[in-house]
Motif scaffolding. Sequence first.
Motif, short mmCIF file in Angstrom:
data_model
loop_
_atom_site.label_atom_id
_atom_site.label_comp_id
_atom_site.label_asym_id
_atom_site.label_seq_id
_atom_site.Cartn_x
_atom_site.Cartn_y
_atom_site.Cartn_z
N ALA A 1 37.40 42.40 52.05
CA ALA A 1 38.70 41.81 52.41
C ALA A 1 38.94 42.01 53.90
N PRO A 2 39.67 41.10 54.54
CA PRO A 2 39.96 41.25 55.96
C PRO A 2 41.15 42.18 56.18
N GLY A 3 41.28 42.70 57.40
CA GLY A 3 42.48 43.43 57.79
C GLY A 3 42.57 44.85 57.28
N GLU A 4 43.73 45.48 57.62
CA GLU A 4 44.06 46.83 57.15
C GLU A 4 45.24 46.73 56.21
N TRP A 5 45.15 47.37 55.06
CA TRP A 5 46.11 47.22 53.98
C TRP A 5 46.87 48.51 53.74
N SER A 6 48.16 48.37 53.38
CA SER A 6 48.98 49.53 53.05
C SER A 6 50.16 49.08 52.19
N VAL B 1 44.64 45.98 45.43
CA VAL B 1 43.98 44.80 45.99
C VAL B 1 42.63 44.65 45.32
N ARG B 2 42.34 43.43 44.87
CA ARG B 2 41.04 43.14 44.26
C ARG B 2 40.45 41.89 44.89
N PRO B 3 39.45 42.03 45.76
CA PRO B 3 38.77 40.84 46.30
C PRO B 3 37.98 40.14 45.19
N GLY C 1 37.59 34.07 38.90
CA GLY C 1 37.97 34.79 37.71
C GLY C 1 37.59 36.26 37.79
N PHE C 2 37.75 36.97 36.70
CA PHE C 2 37.52 38.42 36.73
C PHE C 2 36.07 38.79 36.98
N LEU C 3 35.14 37.91 36.63
CA LEU C 3 33.74 38.22 36.90
C LEU C 3 33.43 38.19 38.40
N ALA C 4 34.34 37.63 39.19
CA ALA C 4 34.14 37.55 40.64
C ALA C 4 34.71 38.75 41.38
N VAL C 5 35.42 39.64 40.68
CA VAL C 5 36.05 40.79 41.34
C VAL C 5 34.98 41.76 41.83
N THR C 6 35.06 42.14 43.11
CA THR C 6 34.06 43.02 43.71
C THR C 6 34.56 44.43 43.97
N GLY C 7 35.85 44.69 43.72
CA GLY C 7 36.37 46.04 43.94
C GLY C 7 37.81 46.16 43.49
N LEU C 8 38.21 47.38 43.16
CA LEU C 8 39.58 47.70 42.79
C LEU C 8 40.07 48.77 43.75
N HIS C 9 41.05 48.42 44.59
CA HIS C 9 41.49 49.31 45.66
C HIS C 9 42.96 49.66 45.48
N TRP C 10 43.27 50.96 45.49
CA TRP C 10 44.62 51.45 45.29
C TRP C 10 45.25 51.71 46.66
#
Length: 279
Positions: free
Chosen positions: A60-65, A123-125, A40-49
């Motif tokens: 999170a694994p990998g490279e994101w785009s 992306v939100r882990p 759930g939302f309490l488990a979110v560790t980051g907000l990435h744009w």
Amino acid sequence: MAVDTTGTLPVVDGSVAEVFIRDWHEWHRRHTAVLADPHGFLAVTGLHWLTSEPQRLPGAPGEWSTGAEGVEVTLDADEELVVDGAVVRGRYVFGVIPERGGINAAWGDAVIEVAKRGGHDIVRPRHPDHPLRAEYAGTPTFPPHPRWAVAGRYVPFDHPRPTTVGAAVEGLQHVYHAPGRIEFEIDGQALSLTAFEGRTPGSLSVLFTDVTSGVTTYAANRALALDAPDPDGRVVLDFNRATNLPCAYTDFATCPLPPAENRLPVAIEAGEKIPYERG
């Protein structure tokens, strides 16, 4: 039954009141369980744009785009995700995510949320062992009381109105279609709230603030889900079930703010209070 002169539903007592309060406690138990879900939302560790430049993201694994094909990730040889039950490796394209849509990819005991908010891919882990979730002790509330189950009337607009609202993230905006407004009274004062579509067909949702906001309740917003109006437009606004949005707990949420007309000039002393985590 006696009728409360505040304009709320009929006052109840005895066994009826006990059922009302018991039903509320059961509802809030279910609501709290959803919030405290391992992913759930309490488990979110980051907000990435995301941008067109591939980047590795904490948690999170990998490279994101993101680009013309939508969101994509390139995983190292020893990395993998599970998407829709299938294991993916190497380069994987999630595609174009619709506004307010999202895909959850499993990574071990974590979930990597891929979503679009305010026109931006994010992306939100979500990690079950995140301290915010692991140490969650529930949310304080006002005592439930039938006084705050308020009778209202739904007034549909001729056409749904596109309504732009701000967000918990500065500079971000959300656009919702408002099908109508809800008129009601509290202590003899005529009030109304612009309503958005709810989660199920015909149901409604309102975002609001009131005189308690920033004092005993979360300053930015509260939410209230409503059942579909009856054929005569009658609805019940049970403010005992007013809830915090995720932004009340974490800075990694992009929650919408209420439209300006939903700032109520009365004190709604019902529902969830400021979370302990923000106290």
